[in-house]
Design a protein around this motif. Structure first.
Motif, PDB file in Angstrom:
ATOM      1  N   ILE A   6       0.945  -1.132   0.319  1.00 17.91           N
ATOM      2  CA  ILE A   6      -0.027   0.355   0.136  1.00 17.91           C
ATOM      3  C   ILE A   6       0.823   1.486  -0.025  1.00 17.91           C
ATOM      4  O   ILE A   6       1.855   1.091   0.806  1.00 17.91           O
ATOM      5  N   VAL A  23     -10.627  -4.067  -1.942  1.00 12.79           N
ATOM      6  CA  VAL A  23     -11.017  -2.348  -2.263  1.00 12.79           C
ATOM      7  C   VAL A  23     -11.690  -2.453  -2.706  1.00 12.79           C
ATOM      8  O   VAL A  23     -12.851  -3.065  -3.356  1.00 12.79           O
ATOM      9  N   LEU A  43      -9.887   2.973  -7.838  1.00 11.26           N
ATOM     10  CA  LEU A  43     -10.957   2.566  -6.245  1.00 11.26           C
ATOM     11  C   LEU A  43     -11.020   4.303  -5.938  1.00 11.26           C
ATOM     12  O   LEU A  43     -10.905   5.003  -6.209  1.00 11.26           O
ATOM     13  N   VAL A  48      -9.674   0.341   2.462  1.00 12.58           N
ATOM     14  CA  VAL A  48      -8.788  -0.728   2.179  1.00 12.58           C
ATOM     15  C   VAL A  48      -8.514  -1.838   2.965  1.00 12.58           C
ATOM     16  O   VAL A  48      -8.417  -1.487   4.473  1.00 12.58           O
ATOM     17  N   TYR A  50      -7.205  -5.158   4.893  1.00 12.36           N
ATOM     18  CA  TYR A  50      -6.186  -6.818   4.592  1.00 12.36           C
ATOM     19  C   TYR A  50      -6.251  -7.924   5.852  1.00 12.36           C
ATOM     20  O   TYR A  50      -6.746  -6.918   6.906  1.00 12.36           O
ATOM     21  N   VAL A  66      -5.544  -0.404  -8.615  1.00 14.75           N
ATOM     22  CA  VAL A  66      -5.415  -1.228  -7.728  1.00 14.75           C
ATOM     23  C   VAL A  66      -4.822  -2.117  -9.058  1.00 14.75           C
ATOM     24  O   VAL A  66      -5.444  -1.602  -9.813  1.00 14.75           O
ATOM     25  N   VAL A  75      -1.671  -1.360  -4.358  1.00 13.55           N
ATOM     26  CA  VAL A  75      -2.463  -0.330  -3.920  1.00 13.55           C
ATOM     27  C   VAL A  75      -1.920   0.733  -3.820  1.00 13.55           C
ATOM     28  O   VAL A  75      -0.800   0.913  -2.827  1.00 13.55           O
TER      29      VAL A  75
END
Length: 84
Positions: A6, A23, A43, A48, A50, A66, A75
């Motif tokens: 990121i 995302v 995006l 976002v 994870y 992304v 990202v």
């Protein structure tokens, strides 16, 4: 596992191995898992997220791009509004 990066114009926010990535695509939010087909998507504003094992981390972003290829997710966001 997926390798996730990121990145903002100012700094690398995160780089490491994760189980899944969510995302906010401009055409709808989507999830990336291991062996996902290659994709590039814009995006929108949203989260976002994870997940590593049972830990989930989320960032509110304003927009970006992304790229997914060969179990690597990059990202690129304009800025992170806040850690959610």
């Amino acid at each position: 596992m997926l390798h996730l990066e990121i990145i903002t114009p100012d700094k690398a926010v995160f780089s490491g191995e994760v189980d899944t990535v969510f995302v906010p695509g401009t055409k709808g939010a989507f999830q990336v898992l291991k062996n996902h087909a290659p994709i590039i998507s814009t995006l929108g504003k949203g989260e976002v997220r994870y997940r590593i094992a049972s830990k989930e981390v989320a960032f509110l972003v304003e927009g970006g791009v992304v790229e997914v290829a060969q179990n690597k997710v990059r990202v690129l966001v304009e800025r992170i509004l806040e850690e959610a």
